[in-house]
Design a protein around this motif. Structure first.
Motif, PDB file in Angstrom:
ATOM      1  N   TYR A   1      -4.783   6.295   2.650  1.00 46.03           N
ATOM      2  CA  TYR A   1      -5.555   5.255   1.969  1.00 46.03           C
ATOM      3  C   TYR A   1      -7.040   5.494   2.161  1.00 46.03           C
TER       4      TYR A   1
ATOM      5  N   LEU B   1       2.045  -1.814  -3.360  1.00 46.07           N
ATOM      6  CA  LEU B   1       0.629  -1.927  -3.011  1.00 46.07           C
ATOM      7  C   LEU B   1       0.302  -3.396  -3.228  1.00 46.07           C
ATOM      8  N   ASP B   2      -0.543  -3.966  -2.384  1.00 45.61           N
ATOM      9  CA  ASP B   2      -0.900  -5.370  -2.555  1.00 45.61           C
ATOM     10  C   ASP B   2      -1.558  -5.585  -3.924  1.00 45.61           C
TER      11      ASP B   2
ATOM     12  N   LEU C   1      -9.023  -1.225  -0.865  1.00 45.18           N
ATOM     13  CA  LEU C   1      -8.022  -0.291  -0.356  1.00 45.18           C
ATOM     14  C   LEU C   1      -7.404   0.474  -1.531  1.00 45.18           C
TER      15      LEU C   1
ATOM     16  N   HIS D   1       1.416  -5.301   4.616  1.00 42.45           N
ATOM     17  CA  HIS D   1      -0.052  -5.370   4.751  1.00 42.45           C
ATOM     18  C   HIS D   1      -0.547  -4.517   5.934  1.00 42.45           C
ATOM     19  N   GLN D   2       0.090  -3.393   6.137  1.00 40.76           N
ATOM     20  CA  GLN D   2      -0.151  -2.669   7.395  1.00 40.76           C
ATOM     21  C   GLN D   2      -1.613  -2.298   7.641  1.00 40.76           C
ATOM     22  N   VAL D   3      -2.255  -1.713   6.631  1.00 44.70           N
ATOM     23  CA  VAL D   3      -3.616  -1.222   6.862  1.00 44.70           C
ATOM     24  C   VAL D   3      -4.559  -2.404   7.124  1.00 44.70           C
ATOM     25  N   LYS D   4      -4.382  -3.456   6.344  1.00 43.82           N
ATOM     26  CA  LYS D   4      -5.247  -4.635   6.547  1.00 43.82           C
ATOM     27  C   LYS D   4      -5.055  -5.199   7.958  1.00 43.82           C
TER      28      LYS D   4
ATOM     29  N   SER E   1      -4.891  -4.175  -4.052  1.00 42.41           N
ATOM     30  CA  SER E   1      -5.034  -2.744  -3.728  1.00 42.41           C
ATOM     31  C   SER E   1      -4.929  -1.920  -5.004  1.00 42.41           C
TER      32      SER E   1
HETATM   33  N1  URA Z   1      -1.578  -1.599   3.565  1.00 44.31           N
HETATM   34  C1  URA Z   1      -2.060  -2.789   3.131  1.00 44.31           C
HETATM   35  O1  URA Z   1      -2.524  -3.594   3.926  1.00 44.31           O
HETATM   36  N2  URA Z   1      -2.027  -3.031   1.804  1.00 44.31           N
HETATM   37  C2  URA Z   1      -1.539  -2.153   0.899  1.00 44.31           C
HETATM   38  O2  URA Z   1      -1.549  -2.436  -0.304  1.00 44.31           O
HETATM   39  C3  URA Z   1      -1.043  -0.929   1.369  1.00 44.31           C
HETATM   40  C4  URA Z   1      -1.077  -0.678   2.707  1.00 44.31           C
END
Ligand code: URA
Length: 237
Positions: free
Chosen positions: A132, A101-102, A199, A183-186, A105
């Motif tokens: 998330y 996790l970042d 997140l 950083h997929q979700v970001k 996060s």
């Molecule tokens: N995606 C993100 O951008 N950050 C995370 O920590 C986990 C998933």
């Protein structure tokens, strides 16, 4: 296996603590107190006790951590505090975080010494679900949701796989993805001209974050939770 290694692998204490306990005569092997850390034991058949309490060998340990902001998902870091350091004495074995996790996060992080399981959970081929809770800068439009659900271009060779989105309120959505790109979700939110402001991972491979754990605290997985993970292993064989 050496007696001190056995006690360390069970995450009972640091190597030096374990050695001190042995020197103090607190550790027994088949009913006899031993004082030498390099005593060889058979972890499957010998009866080991610490302060008179029987210990049964567990090759693998599994902890759920509620990762707080500001610590890195690593075993070592020269400058930042690591998730392993949050486990205190329990982090002294060969534990590692399963995935990352970042630093900014929060949420569910699994820590274990079970390399095979970690590999399966992280394998891009297995598409393990991760959910998330995401706070976004501004409300997602229907079109943004549709695009995220279909898969978006995050500047890599392939677009992201379809995601599941559920809107909780104006600035909060649940996003379930089946891969773990950097950083997929970001980056997915950037792709729809938005920005993640917080997140938190709440689910990972069938495990749910225990919301009674305050950020920074951890607990061992329950038998039921370990069974969920064992199913991941079984379904891979
Ligand atoms: N995606 C993100 O951008 N950050 C995370 O920590 C986990 C998933």
């Amino acid at each position: 296996m050496r007696l001190d290694k056995f006690l360390c692998e069970m995450n009972l204490g640091t190597r030096s603590q374990v050695k001190a306990w042995i020197r103090q005569g607190l550790v027994g092997v088949n009913g006899v107190s031993v004082k030498s850390a390099d005593t060889k034991i058979d972890e499957d058949s010998d009866q080991i006790t610490l302060r008179g309490q029987a210990l049964s060998y567990r090759k693998y340990v599994y902890y759920m951590l509620h990762k707080p902001v500001g610590v890195v998902s690593a075993t070592n870091d020269n400058t930042a505090k690591t998730v392993i350091s949050l486990l205190g004495d329990h982090g002294s074995g060969n534990l590692f975080p399963v995935g990352r996790l970042d630093k900014d996060s929060t949420g569910l992080l699994l820590l274990t010494n079970d390399g095979e399981l970690a590999h399966l959970l992280l394998s891009p081929k297995r598409h393990v679900d991760k959910t998330y809770q995401v706070t976004v800068e501004h409300m997602l439009s229907e079109q943004d949701i549709h695009r995220l659900e279909q898969g978006v271009d995050i500047g890599e060779e392939k677009p992201t796989l379809p995601a599941r989105i559920s809107v909780l309120d104006e600035n909060t959505v649940l996003i379930t993805i089946h891969e773990g790109r950097f950083h997929q979700v970001k980056r997915m939110l950037q792709a729809v001209d938005n920005r993640v402001t917080a997140l938190k991972r709440i689910r990972f491979g069938g495990l749910e974050l225990d919301e009674t754990l305050p950020p920074g605290s951890y607990r061992e997985l329950t038998e039921e939770e370990i069974a969920i993970l064992q199913n991941v292993k079984k379904s891979a064989t």
